[in-house]
Design an enzyme around this catalytic site. Structure first.
Site, PDB file in Angstrom:
ATOM      1  N   ALA A 156      41.498  46.825  52.773  1.00  0.00           N
ATOM      2  CA  ALA A 156      41.445  46.702  51.717  1.00  0.00           C
ATOM      3  C   ALA A 156      41.139  47.777  50.619  1.00  0.00           C
ATOM      4  O   ALA A 156      41.194  48.543  51.492  1.00  0.00           O
ATOM      5  CB  ALA A 156      40.365  45.137  50.854  1.00  0.00           C
ATOM      6  N   MET A 157      41.468  47.863  49.590  1.00  0.00           N
ATOM      7  CA  MET A 157      41.171  48.910  48.960  1.00  0.00           C
ATOM      8  C   MET A 157      40.843  49.125  47.995  1.00  0.00           C
ATOM      9  O   MET A 157      40.684  47.722  46.466  1.00  0.00           O
ATOM     10  CB  MET A 157      42.598  49.994  48.502  1.00  0.00           C
ATOM     11  CG  MET A 157      42.610  51.302  48.104  1.00  0.00           C
ATOM     12  SD  MET A 157      42.093  51.738  48.653  1.00  0.00           S
ATOM     13  CE  MET A 157      41.091  53.396  47.985  1.00  0.00           C
ATOM     14  N   GLU A 197      32.207  55.775  52.856  1.00  0.00           N
ATOM     15  CA  GLU A 197      32.256  54.619  53.419  1.00  0.00           C
ATOM     16  C   GLU A 197      31.225  54.514  54.870  1.00  0.00           C
ATOM     17  O   GLU A 197      30.822  53.206  55.262  1.00  0.00           O
ATOM     18  CB  GLU A 197      33.862  55.309  54.656  1.00  0.00           C
ATOM     19  CG  GLU A 197      34.799  55.530  54.119  1.00  0.00           C
ATOM     20  CD  GLU A 197      35.419  54.199  53.088  1.00  0.00           C
ATOM     21  OE1 GLU A 197      35.078  53.375  53.402  1.00  0.00           O
ATOM     22  OE2 GLU A 197      36.683  54.237  52.330  1.00  0.00           O
ATOM     23  N   GLU A 225      34.160  46.183  49.310  1.00  0.00           N
ATOM     24  CA  GLU A 225      34.802  47.074  48.037  1.00  0.00           C
ATOM     25  C   GLU A 225      34.502  47.126  46.867  1.00  0.00           C
ATOM     26  O   GLU A 225      34.615  47.690  46.768  1.00  0.00           O
ATOM     27  CB  GLU A 225      36.246  46.798  48.088  1.00  0.00           C
ATOM     28  CG  GLU A 225      37.934  46.143  49.358  1.00  0.00           C
ATOM     29  CD  GLU A 225      37.547  47.592  50.217  1.00  0.00           C
ATOM     30  OE1 GLU A 225      36.694  48.505  49.474  1.00  0.00           O
ATOM     31  OE2 GLU A 225      37.809  47.781  51.231  1.00  0.00           O
ATOM     32  N   ASN A 280      40.389  50.479  44.476  1.00  0.00           N
ATOM     33  CA  ASN A 280      41.059  50.953  43.321  1.00  0.00           C
ATOM     34  C   ASN A 280      39.569  50.694  42.173  1.00  0.00           C
ATOM     35  O   ASN A 280      39.650  49.057  42.479  1.00  0.00           O
ATOM     36  CB  ASN A 280      42.491  50.364  42.979  1.00  0.00           C
ATOM     37  CG  ASN A 280      43.174  50.210  44.342  1.00  0.00           C
ATOM     38  OD1 ASN A 280      43.291  51.164  44.837  1.00  0.00           O
ATOM     39  ND2 ASN A 280      43.565  49.451  44.754  1.00  0.00           N
TER      40      ASN A 280
HETATM   41  N1  PHE Z   1      39.035  52.565  51.236  1.00  0.00           N
HETATM   42  C1  PHE Z   1      39.241  51.499  51.692  1.00  0.00           C
HETATM   43  C2  PHE Z   1      38.139  51.157  52.087  1.00  0.00           C
HETATM   44  O1  PHE Z   1      37.098  51.160  53.215  1.00  0.00           O
HETATM   45  C3  PHE Z   1      40.345  51.576  53.508  1.00  0.00           C
HETATM   46  C4  PHE Z   1      41.577  52.405  53.296  1.00  0.00           C
HETATM   47  C5  PHE Z   1      41.373  53.854  53.140  1.00  0.00           C
HETATM   48  C6  PHE Z   1      42.363  51.653  52.531  1.00  0.00           C
HETATM   49  C7  PHE Z   1      43.321  53.528  53.424  1.00  0.00           C
HETATM   50  C8  PHE Z   1      43.743  51.936  52.779  1.00  0.00           C
HETATM   51  C9  PHE Z   1      43.909  53.427  52.683  1.00  0.00           C
HETATM   52  O2  PHE Z   1      36.998  50.058  51.518  1.00  0.00           O
HETATM   53 ZN    ZN Z   2      35.602  51.548  52.105  1.00  0.00          ZN
END
Ligand code: PHE
Ligand code: ZN
Length: 879
Positions: free
Chosen positions: A270-271, A328, A306, A273
């Site tokens: 997931a992401m 992270e 997220e 944003n």
């Molecule tokens: N940033 C996201 C997460 O750990 C992971 C992710 C990295 C998703 C790169 C898509 C592309 O929550």
């Molecule tokens: Zn993350």
């Protein structure tokens, strides 16, 4: 395709940009093969840079540049240069200016799932780490923070839903056309990797959340039509995450709306944003008849993860990608704490340590080893690793252990106060820990810069006449990844001393008096601690709660381990003692197997597990974990060289069957007692009972065959029990297996998430003579190389969870993986690279297998036009 050798990027070369972007106005006209993006950028020289260059270079790839103007004046061909990865404007003003860029891109052709692409007909974006540069030319790096306004336009019939970050400020029809538009404004400056845009025909499920300060936030989850009834748990987890972050970290949500979109084609989980999380739908959709308990708990954890990024990642972001663990590792730590509070803390901790051991330790001990904060990378997407995430979380946890929970919370408050709105570094974060606690973490910083899993050797000695218990600790980190000589680390080692009655003894250190917290601080290569006033020989309980992520060896005897297994006050260490003891015995069995000797058994282990099964005070989920002996991969890692996967498989199966035989009657009784007809609830206690019942089923079937599992498969009223049965049947080479798998497929072929489960079940079959059948599934209608979830379910599962087939002595398993990597590489380099990392243990195998694996890795490496993602992984794997 590029043929030049890619050059690594180094942390030491970090420089701020010469120019900053304050405002971005995007205007996106969504068209399947030719989406048009107009971007208006408010740019100014960076005041922190004394002598900015007169030219400005923006990142951009896989686009067509169709227009360019500076302060309203169109630029002529000679004023700028474009190549396949950038746009350079030669002479830009020395003061603020506006740049207008018009480009087109092709979302339909985008199979890499980075940038703007289509998933089941819906438009969506993935910009982390460097996907925004496929949408428009930009300073695509995390230290450039801008306010975004996004206008999206599309045919209403194609995309009735148009979403972007922030708050919706306008929407309506485009007069005289079949198109409509929406304008979104995000008031929070953010780096481009947090940008998102979605356009499609989606259903939504709504709720509201009132923040601690009384603001109302709209919560909205978008899913495929018809899946609305699978969002309840995700929504509930979201609300609990929001409340928890207020209560535990004092963090409130900051926009009027929080949206989640579930898509079925996604490279990762997931992401985060800003205000518009995009999820792999397997981490949103759940109904008792479609999702297992494990799915529910993943959903809870990832929703939380997220959401927590809104503060740790978005409000405070990373200065550069080397600082990835800053968001992270910290956010994993936060989601672990959340799940621990929602569920059973010891069970959660054991699960996290299992994951660390099965994924991070092998990574750190193999050719892909890198520090939590790497110094160099070729492709940043290759660094979303277990080391950055899971070890990164352990490093945060160790700081909490060292400075204590109160100082830790103060440090977090300070971090949010000091760096809100900034792009920060690991040093900034650790400085907050120091300032809030008054302690130096200079030596501790080595955890971020030194790769490899430290090895701790602990020896206890009781000196009766002096009533002193002496504990000598030595530490050593093996050389890895270009780091030969390792420095001693600052390690928090939580311990207890237990007397013969199982009582905890007070911890008094010679010269220090009573320890305030039961934590020894290891800072040297060798250190001895003298505990005083110890009346009788104690059993030390070492590294309680896994307070440090190390490989620990000790002079504890088998009897000590059996004692800890039943008497330790720390539940984690009861489990750990069981793992250590069983692991030791299993390694002996593996030796027997490789010498073709009779495999030994172990009555004491059976007795200890029997006692555990009989102990009604223990949580069922915990008992299930006790019964799970170290995995085949685990044992391979412990053996380390000249590994024969078949001997491991044989030894482990044999010991399990032995235990099942000894415990048979109790297991039957337990299986029946744990069977209920209550309606399904995903709550931890209920899930724990199901976990134990399914573990018991696994053991029983090793004696009684497939009947009970077949019955459970047919009668199951929820997916957890059905999968529990299938997992067992899947390993039994009998007609019941085929019948169940076929029945499962027929019943669920319309549901892509259940088809993924079916693919994974097939991929796990531990029958070396059936590899061709697994491989043939790549031609099955249910499989697609373009959908990462399918690739992971079939080929990922095969190469990680089916060691006897993947490591087949004829090399056909390795060939299957290499062929898939090669076929996938041009479509989706990120997923191909990740898949190829399954070769990382090749050197551990016995010479025959390792030669076959090496040849396959070399075959991948020699492919012309290989992506730099995969090239980086296979090159390192061979080094
Ligand atoms: N940033 C996201 C997460 O750990 C992971 C992710 C990295 C998703 C790169 C898509 C592309 O929550
Ligand atoms: Zn993350």
């Amino acid at each position: 395709m590029k043929t030049d050798t890619p050059r690594p990027i180094h942390l030491k070369d970090y420089r701020p940009t010469d120019y900053l972007i304050d405002e971005v106005h995007l205007d996106v006209k969504l068209v399947p093969q030719q989406t048009r993006v107009k971007s208006v950028l408010a740019i100014r020289p960076n005041p922190a840079v004394s002598d900015p260059a007169s030219s400005l270079t923006l990142d951009g790839e896989q686009m067509e540049l169709t227009g360019l103007a500076l302060d309203g004046q169109p630029l002529a061909r000679g004023d700028y240069t474009v190549d396949d990865k950038s746009l350079t404007i030669d002479n830009v003003p020395s003061g603020p200016f506006t740049l207008e860029i018009e480009t087109t891109c092709d979302p339909d052709a985008n199979t890499s799932l980075s940038g703007l692409y289509r998933s089941s007909g819906n438009y969506c974006t993935q910009c982390e780490a460097e996907g925004f540069r496929r949408i428009t030319y930009y300073l695509d790096r995390p230290d450039v923070l801008a306010r975004f306004t996004t206008r999206i336009e599309a045919r209403r019939s194609d995309a009735p839903v148009l979403l972007s970050n922030g708050n919706l400020v306008a929407s309506g029809p485009v007069e005289g056309t079949e198109r409509h538009f929406a304008i979104w404004e995000d008031p929070f400056p953010k780096p481009s990797y947090l940008f998102a845009l979605v356009g499609g025909d989606l259903a939504d499920v709504d709720d509201v959340f009132t923040t601690a300060s009384g603001r109302e936030v709209t919560l909205r989850i978008y899913v495929e039509h018809g899946k609305e009834d699978r969002c309840d748990y995700a929504m509930d987890a979201l609300k609990r995450s929001m409340r928890w972050d207020e209560e535990v970290f004092g963090r409130e949500y900051d926009l009027d709306i929080f949206m989640i979109v579930a898509v079925s084609d996604f490279n990762m989980g997931a992401m985060e944003n800003k205000g518009l999380n995009i999820f792999n739908d397997k981490y949103i959709l759940a109904r008792p008849d479609t999702a297992t308990d494990a799915d529910y708990s993943n959903i809870e954890g990832i929703i939380a993860h997220e959401y927590f990024h809104n503060w740790t990642g978005n409000r405070i972001t990373c200065r550069d990608w080397f600082q990835l663990c800053l968001k992270e590792g910290l956010t994993v730590f936060r989601d672990q704490e959340f799940s621990s509070d929602m569920r059973s803390r010891p069970v959660k901790r054991i699960g996290d340590v299992k994951l660390l051991r099965s994924h991070q330790f092998p990574e750190d001990g193999g050719p892909l080893s890198h520090p939590v904060r790497p110094n160099a990378y070729i492709e940043i997407n290759n660094f979303y690793t277990a080391t950055v995430y899971e070890k990164g979380a352990e490093v945060v946890r160790m700081m909490q252990t060292l400075i204590g929970p109160e100082a830790f919370r103060k440090a977090m408050d300070l971090y949010f106060e000091r760096h809100d709105g900034e792009a920060a570094t690991v040093e900034d974060f650790v400085t907050c820990m120091e300032d809030a606690s008054g302690r130096s973490l200079d030596q501790f910083m080595l955890w971020y810069t030194q790769a490899g899993t430290p090895e701790l050797a602990v020896a206890g000695k009781f000196r009766r006449s002096e009533r002193v218990f002496e504990l000598t600790v030595t530490q050593m980190t093996p050389p890895s990844g270009g780091q030969r000589k390792k420095q001693p680390l600052h390690i928090p080692l939580e311990i207890g001393l237990i007397d013969a009655d199982g009582e905890a003894l007070p911890l008094k250190l010679d010269g220090h008096g009573a320890l305030e917290r039961p934590v020894l601080e290891i800072t040297e290569e060798e250190q001895t601690f003298h505990f005083t006033d110890v009346p009788d020989k104690p059993v030390p309980s070492l590294n309680r709660g896994f307070s440090c992520p190390v490989k620990l060896t000790s002079n504890l005897s088998d009897d000590d381990l059996l004692f800890l297994m039943s008497r330790d006050q720390d539940p984690f260490n009861r489990w750990e003692a069981c793992q250590t003891y069983a692991g030791k015995k299993l390694l002996q069995c593996v030796e027997d197997a490789s010498k073709n000797q009779t495999l030994r058994t172990d009555e004491q282990l059976a007795e200890a597990l029997d006692a555990c099964l009989a102990d009604t005070a223990l949580e069922p989920a915990f008992v299930a974990l006790m019964l799970n002996l170290p995995s085949e991969n685990d044992l391979a890692a412990r053996i380390g060289t000249n590994v024969d996967p078949w001997a491991i498989h044989t030894a482990r199966s044999n010991l399990m069957a032995y235990l099942a035989g000894v415990l048979h009657d109790r297991l039957i009784g337990l299986y029946d007692r744990l069977t209920d007809n209550d309606p399904y609830s995903p709550a931890a206690a209920d899930a724990g009972r199901r976990a134990l019942r399914n573990t018991v089923l696994d053991l029983l079937s090793r004696i009684d065959g497939p009947d009970v599992a077949s019955r459970q498969f047919k009668n199951a009223s929820n997916m957890t029990d059905q999968m529990g049965a299938l997992n067992v049947l899947g390993t039994i080479d009998a007609p019941e297996r085929t019948d169940a798998l076929n029945a499962f497929y027929d019943a669920n072929k319309a549901d892509h998430l259940l088809v993924d489960k079916w693919l994974a079940l097939n991929a796990m079959a531990p029958f070396p003579d059936k590899i061709a059948e697994i491989r043939a599934l790549t031609d099955h209608a249910a499989f697609s190389l373009k959908t990462p979830n399918k690739v992971r379910a079939l080929v990922g599962t095969f190469s990680i969870a089916n060691p006897v087939c993947f490591n087949h002595e004829d090399g056909s398993g390795y060939r299957f993986l290499a062929d898939t990597v090669l076929a996938l590489d041009s479509l989706n380099p990120q997923v191909a690279a990740r898949l190829s990392s399954a070769f990382k243990n090749w050197r551990m195998m016995e010479p025959g297998r390792s030669a076959l694996a090496k040849a396959e890795i070399e075959r991948i490496k020699s492919r012309k036009g290989l992506s730099r993602d995969t090239l980086e992984i296979v090159t390192k794997t061979l080094q």
